[in-house]
Design a protein around this motif. Structure first.
Motif, PDB file in Angstrom:
ATOM      1  N   HIS A  88       0.872  -1.180   0.000  1.00 57.39           N
ATOM      2  CA  HIS A  88       0.000   0.000   0.000  1.00 57.39           C
ATOM      3  C   HIS A  88       0.900   1.218   0.000  1.00 57.39           C
ATOM      4  O   HIS A  88       2.129   1.084  -0.039  1.00 57.39           O
ATOM      5  CB  HIS A  88      -0.987  -0.038   1.170  1.00 57.39           C
ATOM      6  CG  HIS A  88      -0.404   0.000   2.550  1.00 57.39           C
ATOM      7  ND1 HIS A  88       0.517  -0.925   3.007  1.00 57.39           N
ATOM      8  CD2 HIS A  88      -0.604   0.863   3.585  1.00 57.39           C
ATOM      9  CE1 HIS A  88       0.833  -0.648   4.257  1.00 57.39           C
ATOM     10  NE2 HIS A  88       0.181   0.444   4.628  1.00 57.39           N
ATOM     11  N   LEU A  89       0.309   2.393   0.045  1.00 56.92           N
ATOM     12  CA  LEU A  89       1.097   3.618  -0.181  1.00 56.92           C
ATOM     13  C   LEU A  89       1.262   4.473   1.069  1.00 56.92           C
ATOM     14  O   LEU A  89       1.676   5.629   0.957  1.00 56.92           O
ATOM     15  CB  LEU A  89       0.469   4.444  -1.316  1.00 56.92           C
ATOM     16  CG  LEU A  89       0.596   3.818  -2.711  1.00 56.92           C
ATOM     17  CD1 LEU A  89      -0.204   4.637  -3.743  1.00 56.92           C
ATOM     18  CD2 LEU A  89       2.063   3.750  -3.136  1.00 56.92           C
ATOM     19  N   ASP A  90       0.981   3.937   2.256  1.00 50.60           N
ATOM     20  CA  ASP A  90       1.270   4.705   3.474  1.00 50.60           C
ATOM     21  C   ASP A  90       2.733   5.119   3.467  1.00 50.60           C
ATOM     22  O   ASP A  90       3.594   4.421   2.914  1.00 50.60           O
ATOM     23  CB  ASP A  90       0.987   3.855   4.718  1.00 50.60           C
ATOM     24  CG  ASP A  90      -0.486   3.901   5.120  1.00 50.60           C
ATOM     25  OD1 ASP A  90      -1.252   4.679   4.531  1.00 50.60           O
ATOM     26  OD2 ASP A  90      -0.856   3.133   6.024  1.00 50.60           O
ATOM     27  N   LEU A  91       3.021   6.240   4.120  1.00 52.28           N
ATOM     28  CA  LEU A  91       4.341   6.852   3.930  1.00 52.28           C
ATOM     29  C   LEU A  91       5.498   6.031   4.485  1.00 52.28           C
ATOM     30  O   LEU A  91       6.642   6.218   4.060  1.00 52.28           O
ATOM     31  CB  LEU A  91       4.352   8.288   4.463  1.00 52.28           C
ATOM     32  CG  LEU A  91       3.975   8.564   5.912  1.00 52.28           C
ATOM     33  CD1 LEU A  91       5.164   8.322   6.834  1.00 52.28           C
ATOM     34  CD2 LEU A  91       3.533  10.027   6.034  1.00 52.28           C
ATOM     35  N   ASP A  92       5.224   5.101   5.402  1.00 51.57           N
ATOM     36  CA  ASP A  92       6.313   4.255   5.909  1.00 51.57           C
ATOM     37  C   ASP A  92       6.515   3.006   5.034  1.00 51.57           C
ATOM     38  O   ASP A  92       7.334   2.147   5.346  1.00 51.57           O
ATOM     39  CB  ASP A  92       6.080   3.852   7.371  1.00 51.57           C
ATOM     40  CG  ASP A  92       4.705   3.274   7.613  1.00 51.57           C
ATOM     41  OD1 ASP A  92       3.753   3.660   6.901  1.00 51.57           O
ATOM     42  OD2 ASP A  92       4.566   2.430   8.514  1.00 51.57           O
ATOM     43  N   VAL A 107       1.447  -1.343  -7.924  1.00 50.21           N
ATOM     44  CA  VAL A 107       0.511  -1.017  -6.850  1.00 50.21           C
ATOM     45  C   VAL A 107      -0.868  -1.502  -7.286  1.00 50.21           C
ATOM     46  O   VAL A 107      -1.140  -1.631  -8.490  1.00 50.21           O
ATOM     47  CB  VAL A 107       0.542   0.507  -6.567  1.00 50.21           C
ATOM     48  CG1 VAL A 107      -0.008   1.305  -7.753  1.00 50.21           C
ATOM     49  CG2 VAL A 107      -0.205   0.871  -5.298  1.00 50.21           C
ATOM     50  N   TYR A 108      -1.715  -1.781  -6.311  1.00 51.88           N
ATOM     51  CA  TYR A 108      -3.084  -2.172  -6.655  1.00 51.88           C
ATOM     52  C   TYR A 108      -3.850  -0.927  -7.103  1.00 51.88           C
ATOM     53  O   TYR A 108      -3.675   0.155  -6.548  1.00 51.88           O
ATOM     54  CB  TYR A 108      -3.766  -2.826  -5.445  1.00 51.88           C
ATOM     55  CG  TYR A 108      -4.875  -3.764  -5.863  1.00 51.88           C
ATOM     56  CD1 TYR A 108      -4.568  -4.938  -6.548  1.00 51.88           C
ATOM     57  CD2 TYR A 108      -6.197  -3.482  -5.600  1.00 51.88           C
ATOM     58  CE1 TYR A 108      -5.580  -5.807  -6.957  1.00 51.88           C
ATOM     59  CE2 TYR A 108      -7.213  -4.348  -5.992  1.00 51.88           C
ATOM     60  CZ  TYR A 108      -6.887  -5.509  -6.679  1.00 51.88           C
ATOM     61  OH  TYR A 108      -7.877  -6.372  -7.080  1.00 51.88           O
ATOM     62  N   ASP A 109      -4.692  -1.064  -8.108  1.00 51.64           N
ATOM     63  CA  ASP A 109      -5.269   0.152  -8.709  1.00 51.64           C
ATOM     64  C   ASP A 109      -6.103   0.964  -7.711  1.00 51.64           C
ATOM     65  O   ASP A 109      -6.038   2.194  -7.698  1.00 51.64           O
ATOM     66  CB  ASP A 109      -6.027  -0.149 -10.015  1.00 51.64           C
ATOM     67  CG  ASP A 109      -7.265  -1.004  -9.837  1.00 51.64           C
ATOM     68  OD1 ASP A 109      -7.497  -1.516  -8.717  1.00 51.64           O
ATOM     69  OD2 ASP A 109      -8.002  -1.173 -10.824  1.00 51.64           O
ATOM     70  N   ALA A 110      -6.839   0.282  -6.827  1.00 48.00           N
ATOM     71  CA  ALA A 110      -7.664   1.016  -5.859  1.00 48.00           C
ATOM     72  C   ALA A 110      -6.799   1.804  -4.875  1.00 48.00           C
ATOM     73  O   ALA A 110      -7.231   2.844  -4.348  1.00 48.00           O
ATOM     74  CB  ALA A 110      -8.558   0.038  -5.095  1.00 48.00           C
ATOM     75  N   GLU A 111      -5.579   1.331  -4.622  1.00 42.46           N
ATOM     76  CA  GLU A 111      -4.702   2.036  -3.687  1.00 42.46           C
ATOM     77  C   GLU A 111      -4.147   3.316  -4.323  1.00 42.46           C
ATOM     78  O   GLU A 111      -4.095   4.363  -3.674  1.00 42.46           O
ATOM     79  CB  GLU A 111      -3.549   1.118  -3.259  1.00 42.46           C
ATOM     80  CG  GLU A 111      -2.636   1.709  -2.199  1.00 42.46           C
ATOM     81  CD  GLU A 111      -3.323   1.889  -0.840  1.00 42.46           C
ATOM     82  OE1 GLU A 111      -4.459   1.415  -0.672  1.00 42.46           O
ATOM     83  OE2 GLU A 111      -2.714   2.519   0.033  1.00 42.46           O
ATOM     84  N   LEU A 112      -3.761   3.227  -5.585  1.00 42.78           N
ATOM     85  CA  LEU A 112      -3.275   4.436  -6.262  1.00 42.78           C
ATOM     86  C   LEU A 112      -4.406   5.451  -6.369  1.00 42.78           C
ATOM     87  O   LEU A 112      -4.210   6.658  -6.150  1.00 42.78           O
ATOM     88  CB  LEU A 112      -2.709   4.083  -7.640  1.00 42.78           C
ATOM     89  CG  LEU A 112      -2.081   5.254  -8.398  1.00 42.78           C
ATOM     90  CD1 LEU A 112      -0.956   5.902  -7.597  1.00 42.78           C
ATOM     91  CD2 LEU A 112      -1.556   4.790  -9.764  1.00 42.78           C
TER      92      LEU A 112
END
Ligand SMILES: [Zn+2]
Length: 258
Positions: A88-92, A107-112
């Motif tokens: 996922h794209l959380d900053l850590d 990345v998974y499309d829903a996450e982007l």
């Protein structure tokens, strides 16, 4: 060969020291990184991580701790990393992306979509400056997907690196399954926080449990995902090793085994 790296050390105010468990997969075609921790620019300018996040998570700021520094220390070139696959794209988890400008970033499309167009409690959890230049490859499970141990999955980089949707923590949160000979390693990201949760849902320190609930974009989904992982481990624990991002003891035993 799969190496287990810690790409950020955090000392949250709620207690125990945690890590950012990443995988470095050495393949003949090049290196593949699963999750990326904090990046060089985050450590050089920690203010960009935000005052609230820094005061809660208290990151160590050692530049030797980044994925890029560890790749180099292992004798590779940063340019040898051809693919970064993110839970996922959380900053850590996404901070190291900028250190691999030549890599495709999966990345998974829903996450982007969530990171580009956050809504409600998603505001503030993503840091676009970490990945604004990324060479994205988005994925989504197709209707005719081949199940993986009974779970939805989609191949990303060949058939040996799959995304397995593990929703709840964030909108497009996934696990990343990497084949390791006859077995698999499933990096489950933030689908759980403590190794003990894989056998007993109550086995997570109270304050960490509160964090899980607070951070989950859909808590009922998160609870169902954790149940699904317990079933996976009960039924296929001899074929699949499941690790999460932040449990320090899991990382220590994985590196001790190596
Ligand atoms: Zn996390």
């Amino acid at each position: 060969m799969i190496r287990h790296l810690n790409c950020a050390t955090l000392r949250p105010v709620y207690g125990t020291k945690i890590v950012a468990h990443c995988l470095l997969v050495e393949r003949p075609e090049g290196l593949l990184l699963v999750d990326s921790g904090l990046g060089t620019a985050d450590l050089a300018d920690p203010k960009r991580l935000g005052r609230v996040w820094r005061s809660w998570m208290r990151p160590a700021l050692d530049p030797a701790g980044t994925a890029a520094a560890q790749v180099v220390a292992l004798g590779h070139d940063v340019g040898d990393v051809t693919d970064v696959v993110l839970t996922h794209l959380d900053l850590d988890h996404a901070g190291g992306v900028a250190d691999f400008p030549h890599a495709r970033v999966h990345v998974y499309d829903a996450e982007l979509e969530a990171a580009l167009h956050p809504r409600g409690k998603e505001h503030g959890r993503y840091l676009p400056v970490q990945w604004s230049e990324a060479d994205w490859v988005t994925h989504r499970v197709p209707d005719d997907a081949e199940p993986w141990f009974g779970m939805d999955a989609v191949p990303t980089v060949g058939d040996d690196v799959l995304m397995v949707p593990l929703p709840g923590h964030s909108r497009g949160h996934v696990g990343v399954a990497v084949r390791d000979g006859e077995r698999w390693v499933l990096h489950a990201g933030d689908a759980f926080y403590a190794a003990g949760e894989l056998t007993d849902h109550t086995d997570c320190p109270r304050r960490l449990r509160a964090m899980q609930r607070i951070l989950a974009v859909d808590d009922a989904q998160r609870v169902a995902t954790a149940d699904r992982l317990r079933t996976l481990v009960a039924d296929h624990g001899d074929e699949v090793e499941v690790v999460c991002s932040h449990d320090r003891t899991q990382l220590e035993s994985a590196t001790a085994d190596a």
